[in-house]
Write an enzyme that holds these catalytic residues in place. Sequence first.
Site, mmCIF file in Angstrom:
data_model
loop_
_atom_site.group_PDB
_atom_site.id
_atom_site.type_symbol
_atom_site.label_atom_id
_atom_site.label_comp_id
_atom_site.label_asym_id
_atom_site.label_seq_id
_atom_site.Cartn_x
_atom_site.Cartn_y
_atom_site.Cartn_z
ATOM 1 N N GLU A 117 0.833 -1.203 0.000
ATOM 2 C CA GLU A 117 0.000 0.000 0.000
ATOM 3 C C GLU A 117 0.868 1.253 0.000
ATOM 4 O O GLU A 117 0.585 2.210 -0.736
ATOM 5 C CB GLU A 117 -0.919 -0.027 1.224
ATOM 6 C CG GLU A 117 -1.977 -1.121 1.132
ATOM 7 C CD GLU A 117 -2.516 -1.563 2.481
ATOM 8 O OE1 GLU A 117 -2.279 -0.842 3.482
ATOM 9 O OE2 GLU A 117 -3.166 -2.625 2.537
ATOM 10 N N GLU A 137 -4.088 -9.724 2.982
ATOM 11 C CA GLU A 137 -5.122 -9.398 3.968
ATOM 12 C C GLU A 137 -6.337 -10.309 3.908
ATOM 13 O O GLU A 137 -6.839 -10.768 4.951
ATOM 14 C CB GLU A 137 -5.572 -7.930 3.804
ATOM 15 C CG GLU A 137 -4.587 -6.909 4.325
ATOM 16 C CD GLU A 137 -3.599 -6.436 3.283
ATOM 17 O OE1 GLU A 137 -2.991 -5.370 3.470
ATOM 18 O OE2 GLU A 137 -3.417 -7.148 2.267
#
Length: 257
Positions: A117, A137
């Site tokens: 990210e 995730e």
Amino acid sequence: MTPAPQYARLHTAGPVSIVTLDRPERLNAIGAGLLGDLHRAMVAAQADPDTRAIVLTGAGRAFCAGDDLKEFNEQAASSASVADTCERIQQITRDIMFGPKLVIGAAHGYAAGGGFEWVLNCDMVVAADNLVAFFPEMALGHFVTGGVTHLLPQAVGYQKAMELIVLGERLDAHALQRLGLVNRVVPLEAMLPTAIELATQVASRSALATAQLKRVMTTGLGPQLIAALEHERQAAMACFSDADTWRRVASFARSRL
């Protein structure tokens, strides 16, 4: 008294500041200490009047291996700790994207989860040829952060973004470049010098013009990105508290023993 370890270092050389994630024994995994130190380093670099561009990189064998699951129990101990962790993760994206200085990522080894990210938050990225990036995730019951739910579909399209986030497909440096997610791919030993050279080129441009360019471009992203950061924060908080997430994290931890 032994001083507390510093998990992010700031070094300024002329018009370029280098912010280095410095928790190499944990592959720069994201924990409370790293989040605090990285925030302070980024704020200082963005505020430094002599800095014209920032390089963000990682020490050791990886850029950032994502969330430190060894800290999961501590992070998820209470609603307050969950809220604090999720907010501090999103703050790093604001530090990178909403500051006036352009940030050049220099990424190698693993850029997983939050590390991926942060790569996507950078204005330009130099990747070492050993870089592997992915989102773990969904397999762990976590939720992506960093504005990725807004930024990634814009970059690669809705279906490809879904594939990358849900399936956690691992992308090497050349695949990332083909998708337009990194700007340069170079041998590992050339990564940081190339990023510094790129940052030096950025620093030679008009400080006012580059700051205005970043402001205009992030303002264009602004309402949607700000909303995405908030929606992600709420979703991440819900996932932290979910019993299935606890089971998945515990199972992953056992598999690593």
